[in-house]
Scaffold this active site. Structure first.
Site, short mmCIF file in Angstrom:
data_model
loop_
_atom_site.label_atom_id
_atom_site.label_comp_id
_atom_site.label_asym_id
_atom_site.label_seq_id
_atom_site.Cartn_x
_atom_site.Cartn_y
_atom_site.Cartn_z
N THR A 30 39.53 52.62 53.77
CA THR A 30 40.19 51.38 54.20
C THR A 30 41.60 51.62 54.74
OG1 THR A 30 41.08 50.96 51.97
CG2 THR A 30 38.90 50.06 52.49
N CYS A 34 46.84 50.99 46.63
CA CYS A 34 46.87 49.92 45.62
C CYS A 34 47.54 50.40 44.34
CB CYS A 34 45.46 49.47 45.26
SG CYS A 34 44.46 48.91 46.64
N CYS A 38 44.65 46.86 40.55
CA CYS A 38 44.24 45.99 41.66
C CYS A 38 42.96 45.23 41.29
CB CYS A 38 44.00 46.82 42.92
SG CYS A 38 43.55 45.80 44.36
N ARG A 63 48.60 51.77 54.13
CA ARG A 63 49.29 50.49 54.11
C ARG A 63 49.17 49.86 52.74
NH1 ARG A 63 45.60 50.15 58.03
NH2 ARG A 63 44.56 48.42 56.94
N CYS A 65 48.33 47.27 49.91
CA CYS A 65 47.29 46.27 49.69
C CYS A 65 47.92 44.87 49.67
CB CYS A 65 46.59 46.55 48.36
SG CYS A 65 45.38 45.30 47.87
N CYS A 68 47.07 43.20 45.72
CA CYS A 68 47.77 43.60 44.48
C CYS A 68 49.24 43.93 44.71
CB CYS A 68 47.08 44.79 43.83
SG CYS A 68 47.25 46.36 44.72
N ASP A 441 75.33 54.26 11.80
CA ASP A 441 75.46 52.81 11.91
C ASP A 441 75.07 52.14 10.60
OD1 ASP A 441 75.61 50.39 13.96
OD2 ASP A 441 73.85 50.06 12.68
#
Length: 492
Positions: A30, A34, A38, A63, A65, A68, A441
């Protein structure tokens, strides 16, 4: 982790949110990448390629998604845990150093050559400093496009791009949408800002998160005029590289609501990074709690309120000054001392939300000129404060995002009046060291004794070796056994 292919595949198939930000899944068929969680149907394992950063996935031609939105994942916990050159570089890149000073400026701050820094980042993250900064600019641009009505030319400038053409090309390449299309998609579900000019966004985190001690500590120690709790939100002023800002942070079950008013939009990414750091939002609570729960004396505390964070700061130098002001006095007295300092030396600002914020915390260069005789505190502490301020103003002590934690500890400890407790509390909240520990402390010792742990500092330190590298989180769980206001969610 991205090199452990089988583990990554299992995380993607389980849609495990815990691994968001640890690695990114690119899909060969694709051309998109992601986050592990996702919601889309997981791709076939043969089509998965794993990258250690969004920048690496983008550099490989993938690129983001649209479903998501992997570019909005929580940051990798590694940059908060580690203190090596790569982690320091990542913290500085998040602070916008590459955009302001270039790769040469980044390398100079780290004490390395540009070639060394580029090699180390490429080897570990699959992308160099310019690619990492470019991915950050793309995310900043997306936030401005979707949450503001600014003209695209102003957004390009505010996000750090050198030209409109570069801005358009980068947004198209990273998100497969033009800037105009991004804005159009966001407008369908967007609500108009309650205050014009205010940027509204969500700050994600890894669950679980118990906000009680986080917001309780920030509000209980809030400096008048600089911080406040109003209408269910923690609010404060921010001194930023190009100007200043006012932020409002509101806890929600699955995110922190964030509203920002900035005098210069170029400060957006820096402001977001500092708010995330202050709220410790990039922590990995599952790993922390799993480690601490192995100690039977801590297991019940962790199970009762899992996901405690370490309340940190937006400015390490500011916190160091406040730590010294709070030495051997009550929380209320420390706030009073800090409030006087702010009123006398802070920079006046207007609160765009109509609240009670009036000043920026004074710059160290301004405090370097203060008259110690005007300070209502013992002479020895005046000396400690003025010496610390001089060291911070000159750069002798560096408490910034890219600082060397070991060197900072050494230089703090060498200053008069700064003992182990002060060094460690600055390391924990100012530097962000997740393994800082406060065995002397009083509150820690009382809690340890009540739980059946050793209460003597040396013995407690030996016992706490099993909590490493998360001892700062153990401190939060131990402090939370008390009903002090720092451990309670603020009430109106």
């Amino acid at each position: 982790m991205y090199r452990d292919r089988e583990r990554c595949i299992r995380a993607v198939q389980a849609k495990d949110q815990r691994f968001d930000g640890w690695f990114f899944t690119a899909v060969r068929t694709t051309g998109i990448y992601c986050r592990p969680s996702c919601p889309a149907v997981p791709p076939k394992p043969a089509n998965m390629v794993f990258h250690p950063s969004a920048a690496a996935a983008q550099a490989a031609g993938f690129r983001a998604c649209k479903r998501c939105r992997p570019d909005t994942s929580p940051g990798s916990p590694e940059w908060n845990v580690r203190a090596d050159a790569v982690a320091r570089a990542m913290r500085l890149i998040a602070e916008g150093v590459v955009d302001r000073e270039g790769v040469t400026g980044l390398a100079t701050r780290l004490g390395y050559s540009t070639r060394q820094i580029e090699r180390q980042l490429n080897e570990e993250l699959g992308a160099g400093p310019l690619a990492l900064a470019r991915a950050q600019r793309a995310q900043t641009a997306r936030v401005l496009i979707e949450t503001s009505g600014l003209p695209m030319s102003d957004i390009a400038y505010g996000a750090g791009f050198s030209s409109i053409r570069t801005f358009n090309d980068t947004v198209q390449e990273v998100f497969a949408l033009s800037p105009t299309e991004l804005r159009r998609r966001a407008a369908r579900a967007a609500k108009p800002p309650a205050v014009p000019g205010v940027i509204g966004l969500r700050l994600p985190f890894r669950r679980p998160l118990t906000p009680d001690n986080l917001f309780g500590h920030l509000v209980a120690t809030a400096v008048p005029g600089v911080e406040e709790w109003r209408d269910g939100s923690y609010r404060r002023t921010l001194r930023l590289p190009y100007g200043h800002g006012v932020v409002s942070l509101t806890p929600a079950p699955d995110h922190i609501g964030c509203r920002l008013a900035l005098t210069d939009q170029r400060d957006l990414q820096v402001a977001i990074a500092r708010c995330r750091r202050m709220l410790d939002l990039d922590a990995d609570p599952v790993a922390v709690d799993e480690q601490l729960s192995r100690d039977p004396q801590l297991a019940e505390l962790v199970a009762k309120a899992p996901g405690r964070r370490v309340p940190r700061t937006v400015d390490g130098a500011e916190f160091a000054v406040r730590a010294v002001l709070g030495q051997q006095v009550s929380t209320a007295a420390a706030r009073t001392h800090a409030g006087r300092l702010v009123k006398a030396y802070g920079t006046p600002v207007e609160d765009p939300f109509g609240g009670g914020l009036t000043h920026l915390f004074p710059a160290m260069e301004t405090l370097a000129g203060l008259d110690p005789e005007t300070l209502a505190m013992p002479r020895s502490r005046r000396t400690t404060l003025t010496t610390l301020v001089a060291a911070l103003a000159s750069g002798e002590v560096d408490l910034g995002g890219g600082s060397d934690w070991a060197r900072a500890r050494e230089r703090l400890a060498a200053l008069p009046g700064i003992g182990p407790w002060t060094v460690e509390v600055i390391a924990m909240r100012g530097l962000g060291d997740p393994d800082a520990f406060l065995p002397t402390d009083l509150g820690i010792r009382k809690a340890a004794q009540a739980l059946g742990l050793p209460s003597a500092p040396a013995a407690l330190t030996r016992h706490a070796a099993a909590w490493q590298p998360w001892r700062a989180y153990a401190v939060q769980y131990l402090w939370a056994t008390d009903d002090h206001p720092i451990n309670l969610m603020p009430q109106e």
